[in-house]
Design a protein around this motif. Sequence first.
Motif, PDB file in Angstrom:
ATOM      1  N   ASP A 177      47.793  34.317  27.659  1.00 14.93           N
ATOM      2  CA  ASP A 177      46.481  34.313  26.998  1.00 14.93           C
ATOM      3  C   ASP A 177      46.111  32.864  26.696  1.00 14.93           C
ATOM      4  O   ASP A 177      46.659  31.947  27.314  1.00 14.93           O
ATOM      5  N   ASP A 178      45.210  32.687  25.721  1.00 13.39           N
ATOM      6  CA  ASP A 178      44.731  31.325  25.443  1.00 13.39           C
ATOM      7  C   ASP A 178      45.856  30.386  24.988  1.00 13.39           C
ATOM      8  O   ASP A 178      45.766  29.175  25.139  1.00 13.39           O
ATOM      9  N   SER A 179      46.913  30.960  24.382  1.00 12.21           N
ATOM     10  CA  SER A 179      47.983  30.103  23.851  1.00 12.21           C
ATOM     11  C   SER A 179      49.253  30.195  24.711  1.00 12.21           C
ATOM     12  O   SER A 179      50.354  30.016  24.226  1.00 12.21           O
ATOM     13  N   TYR A 180      49.093  30.510  25.977  1.00 10.86           N
ATOM     14  CA  TYR A 180      50.212  30.673  26.916  1.00 10.86           C
ATOM     15  C   TYR A 180      50.950  29.341  27.066  1.00 10.86           C
ATOM     16  O   TYR A 180      50.368  28.333  27.463  1.00 10.86           O
ATOM     17  N   ILE A 181      52.239  29.326  26.718  1.00 12.52           N
ATOM     18  CA  ILE A 181      52.931  28.026  26.689  1.00 12.52           C
ATOM     19  C   ILE A 181      53.931  27.855  27.840  1.00 12.52           C
ATOM     20  O   ILE A 181      54.483  26.767  27.997  1.00 12.52           O
ATOM     21  N   TRP A 182      54.174  28.873  28.655  1.00 11.58           N
ATOM     22  CA  TRP A 182      55.200  28.779  29.710  1.00 11.58           C
ATOM     23  C   TRP A 182      55.041  27.532  30.587  1.00 11.58           C
ATOM     24  O   TRP A 182      56.032  26.812  30.812  1.00 11.58           O
ATOM     25  N   PRO A 183      53.829  27.227  31.074  1.00 13.48           N
ATOM     26  CA  PRO A 183      53.707  26.033  31.935  1.00 13.48           C
ATOM     27  C   PRO A 183      54.050  24.726  31.216  1.00 13.48           C
ATOM     28  O   PRO A 183      54.365  23.727  31.864  1.00 13.48           O
ATOM     29  N   ARG A 184      53.975  24.740  29.880  1.00 13.82           N
ATOM     30  CA  ARG A 184      54.269  23.514  29.127  1.00 13.82           C
ATOM     31  C   ARG A 184      55.767  23.307  28.915  1.00 13.82           C
ATOM     32  O   ARG A 184      56.207  22.236  28.492  1.00 13.82           O
ATOM     33  N   LEU A 185      56.567  24.337  29.164  1.00 14.43           N
ATOM     34  CA  LEU A 185      58.010  24.227  28.931  1.00 14.43           C
ATOM     35  C   LEU A 185      58.671  23.508  30.098  1.00 14.43           C
ATOM     36  O   LEU A 185      58.263  23.658  31.252  1.00 14.43           O
ATOM     37  N   ASN A 186      59.738  22.732  29.773  1.00 15.22           N
ATOM     38  CA  ASN A 186      60.412  22.076  30.896  1.00 15.22           C
ATOM     39  C   ASN A 186      61.303  23.080  31.640  1.00 15.22           C
ATOM     40  O   ASN A 186      61.620  24.165  31.133  1.00 15.22           O
ATOM     41  N   ILE A 187      61.697  22.720  32.842  1.00 21.02           N
ATOM     42  CA  ILE A 187      62.364  23.672  33.750  1.00 21.02           C
ATOM     43  C   ILE A 187      63.671  24.177  33.163  1.00 21.02           C
ATOM     44  O   ILE A 187      64.015  25.361  33.283  1.00 21.02           O
ATOM     45  N   SER A 188      64.392  23.320  32.466  1.00 24.33           N
ATOM     46  CA  SER A 188      65.683  23.761  31.903  1.00 24.33           C
ATOM     47  C   SER A 188      65.459  24.797  30.805  1.00 24.33           C
ATOM     48  O   SER A 188      66.223  25.767  30.684  1.00 24.33           O
ATOM     49  N   THR A 189      64.376  24.622  29.992  1.00 25.85           N
ATOM     50  CA  THR A 189      64.058  25.622  28.949  1.00 25.85           C
ATOM     51  C   THR A 189      63.693  26.947  29.605  1.00 25.85           C
ATOM     52  O   THR A 189      64.162  28.013  29.190  1.00 25.85           O
ATOM     53  N   GLN A 190      62.858  26.883  30.644  1.00 23.34           N
ATOM     54  CA  GLN A 190      62.464  28.102  31.354  1.00 23.34           C
ATOM     55  C   GLN A 190      63.687  28.837  31.887  1.00 23.34           C
ATOM     56  O   GLN A 190      63.819  30.060  31.737  1.00 23.34           O
ATOM     57  N   SER A 191      64.575  28.083  32.484  1.00 25.84           N
ATOM     58  CA  SER A 191      65.792  28.683  33.065  1.00 25.84           C
ATOM     59  C   SER A 191      66.652  29.323  31.983  1.00 25.84           C
ATOM     60  O   SER A 191      67.161  30.439  32.144  1.00 25.84           O
ATOM     61  N   SER A 192      66.807  28.622  30.862  1.00 26.02           N
ATOM     62  CA  SER A 192      67.615  29.148  29.746  1.00 26.02           C
ATOM     63  C   SER A 192      67.024  30.446  29.206  1.00 26.02           C
ATOM     64  O   SER A 192      67.742  31.410  28.942  1.00 26.02           O
ATOM     65  N   LEU A 193      65.693  30.463  29.030  1.00 29.72           N
ATOM     66  CA  LEU A 193      65.039  31.654  28.479  1.00 29.72           C
ATOM     67  C   LEU A 193      65.254  32.864  29.383  1.00 29.72           C
ATOM     68  O   LEU A 193      65.589  33.954  28.924  1.00 29.72           O
ATOM     69  N   LYS A 194      65.068  32.660  30.682  1.00 31.22           N
ATOM     70  CA  LYS A 194      65.239  33.773  31.618  1.00 31.22           C
ATOM     71  C   LYS A 194      66.676  34.291  31.573  1.00 31.22           C
ATOM     72  O   LYS A 194      66.915  35.506  31.567  1.00 31.22           O
TER      73      LYS A 194
END
Length: 1079
Positions: free
Chosen positions: A82-99
């Motif tokens: 939505d308007d506050s979607y932050i996924w693209p702002r996260l760095n790749i290592s954070t994205q990987s950790s979250l998944k």
Amino acid sequence: MDQQSQLALILGPDPIPFETLVSHLMSSSNEQRSHAEALFNLCKQSDPDALCLRLAHLLQVCTQPEIRAMAAILLRKLLTRDDSYIWPRLNISTQSSLKSVLLSQIQVETTKNLSKKLCDTVAELASSILPENGWPELLPFMFQCVSSDSPKLQESAFLIFAQLSQYIGDVLTPFIKDLHTVFLRCLSESSNADVKIAALNAVINFIQCLTSSSDRDRFQDLLPAMMRTLTEALNNGNEATAQEALELLIELAGTEPRFLRRQLVDVVGSMLQIAEAESLEEGTRHLAIEFVVTLAEARERAPGMMRKLPQFISRLFAILMRMLLDIEDDAAWHTAESEDEDAGETSNYSVGQECLDRLAISLGGNTIVPVASEQLPAYLAASEWQKHHAALIALAQIAEGCAKVMIKNLEQVVSMVLNTFHDSHPRVRWAAINAIGQLSTDLGPDLQNQYHQRVLPALAGAMDDFQNPRVQAHAASAVLNFSENCTPEILTPYLDGIVSKLLVLLQNGKQMVQEGALTALASVADSSQEHFQKYYDAVMPYLKAILVNATDKSNRMLRAKSLECISLVGMAVGKEKFRDDAKQVMEVLMSLQGSQMETDDPTTSYMLQAWARLCKCLGQDFLPYMSVVMPPLLQSAQLKPDVTITSADSDNDIEDSDDESMETITLGDKRIGIKTSVLEEKATACNMLCCYADELKEGFFPWIDQVAPTLVPLLKFYFHEEVRKAAVSAMPELLRSAKLAVEKGMAQGRNETYVKQLSDYIIPALVEALHKEPDTEICASMLDALNECIQISGPLLDESQVRSIVDEIKQVITASASRKRERAERAKAEDFDAEEGELIKEENEQEEEVFDQVGEILGTLVKTFKASFLPFFDELSSYLTPMWGKDKTAEERRIAICIFDDVAEQCREAAIKYYDTYLPFILEACNDENPDVRQAAVYGLGVCTEFGGPVFKPLVGEALSRLNAVIRHPNALQPENVMAYDNAVSALGKICLFHRDSIDAAQIVPAWLNCLPIKGDLIEAKVVHEQLCSMVERSDSEVLGPNHQYLPKIVAVFAEVKFSSCSIKFVLTNCCLCLNCLF
């Protein structure tokens, strides 16, 4: 501590401050929660990576389940696109950790509720990144889970599948075979009820996302296993699971009914068995009924399918009838102070009522009336009052859907109801009156025209039931229903009796009876109009007394209804009779308006409407009161919708609210609750603003600057249709008011520039709203309003505005054609039948209204801009030419011809270049079987005759032949054909006038003279008879004939015009002069 320091502490190495922040977000203290929300948002802005990793860490290590659950919810909200979607702002290592954390937590989490929240978070994130292959590990993980021996993992995977289907159906399609195997195994072999329900949810969601019917058919063999999920849950006494299964199957019935078609008999039979099982919970039985009714309602996707199962319809009708018997003779019903009191009615009774109504509307009278005719007589013949009551309630409920068939059997229907007016039980008498009221609405005006001599005396008699005030009050309410569809001629002979009885009821101590009498009096006055004048002096003192004296909170509705009654009586009798009382009434209204009324006081809404009626009655005399009326009216029109939005699967269910004025709808994964009372007040106010602008014309000018910015945005107010309709209707009224005020020097010094500015505000807004309007009927209204606006301010439009209007017309034509194609596809369905054909015909008629308005707008644009509009017409020709086709409806052909007629007439020589393209169509249409098409075609032929010059000359012979066929048709002068005949005669006259050298004038002119006078089309009559006058004045030899032999005919024509009824007399003033010239 400043915010930055707090932030450093929360996201620092010590986990406790962050855990505290999350717990404060759940706090019941508004202050603590607001502070925590501000800090959380600050974390999101300044360090989203750290925030997400903190939440993920909580999921792993926190020992408190409620904190872990909150962490999952917060993470889901952060990862929602939505308007506050932050996924693209996260760095790749954070994205990987979250998944990684999310998938590992699904495997280890043991708390069921929390496990589901984790699945929601995974599905939310996956819906955004999976289509771009942003989570390649997920699908293998899900297949691994469903193939494992762990019921918990299987359930989790299916929950994710279910939520993901609508987003990644295309990604999953290559795995159809594997999914089919997995679904079938879990539905057939799993012994875990939760896994089966999750699998059922996944299957149903996946089926809905498949666009290919052949792909859907590959899952047909799962249906028995899907149904077993339901039956096993019931056999095991697990009704909560059974109800979940039913809710999922209802969703499938509504969206993909044809998936059930091959096994329809088994599926519907099972559902009816559940509905008939009195040992089951009411909720379960109601859901089974809902499934069957939903299937019946899914007519756009499976037209006629349920009508092929008459034995099941009969069974369902019988079930619903039995549910209507679940009613008790509660003493509270008899002593109630309000008509709304429904003491003794159960949830079974309510479901039975609602479903009979829906069933009748969806299946129609040809299916339902035979079933009702078979079952209702036994109920009416029984000894129990409940059965009499049930039959009458059923009759009222099915009337709307069965109206066309019931009208054919009116005698039987009316007699059935009137025979119970003297039933010994007051609740049965109430139900009989209720049925007559409903039938008066649904079967009117046929019922009123044919049975007034039986119905009105019966209702008058019921008003004498002083032992049962509810029966009296309801009889008065039914008079309202009856008179709404009634002509003054029918009503007037009964007025003495009805008005005197209503006056007696007005003096009754029971408020409910008084309210009913006021409503009935208002309606009777409204229907009888000036015939009510003789009762005015008797009625008005009572009404004013109630208005002045009913000041207690308990009497608010009584006072409100007296206002309604006074204003309707005033409108009925007219300004002269009402003037003196109107002043007193308006003084009371002004004092009421100045007082502080509670928000739920019904007087507010009634007062808004009463003011508007008083304005209609008094006209310009009302202007002094506008400064009092407008401020609160604008306030009501500007009300913001009271909307609550929650997740569709939220534990905080809006529907559990006690507020009856809240309505809920589910859109995707959101549940929206709307306070309808606010919307209704807003709609009333908008309607009243439109009414004032319409009535006061230039007098409304001072308010335009406030009203226009209020109403224009409401053209796109999608919460409430009535608000949009009122805003649409007001647009031309505002423009007209401004234009008249400028023309009459009443615009407070403003000039045409102001009208231009207003036009520039309104017209583009209307065009934009039209582009987004979902409702066909409102679309037609918007086109109508746009046409009026162009008529008022057309020359002020600039080229870009005309361009936007033309582009929107293209879009309207395209969208309408697309809807018609969809209906044509529905007509090819296996179960398509005559009833369905009738419904499609009605929808297409609404579509023709849209086309009609398109034709009107194009006609207005052509009349306004003449030849300068032709480049736009050229663009539109590819959209309009198909409308001439033989495969199109008569109305579409007529509209297409009318558009060309306007172009030819308004653009004259400039339009001659279109003759080669369009005249062949026009000539052929002159002999169309539809008289309206013929009329438009022969009119167009007349226009081309007049302006076509040498280009038309080669076609004169064929034109004569075509016109001759119209004029000499054996039924040419029948009422339905006379307009085409008159226009053909007019066109023939133009050939005589403009192409005399191309015809045998000695034959054709006398033939034309013999067709005169024409009397149907007054506009053409004026043209034709004036043409005859001109010819006589210049002593035209062909019209006078050799030795003036046609003079007697000419005299006869003029004499007939002169001495005919005034409907033709006014068309010609020269006849008398010509008549004198001849002698």
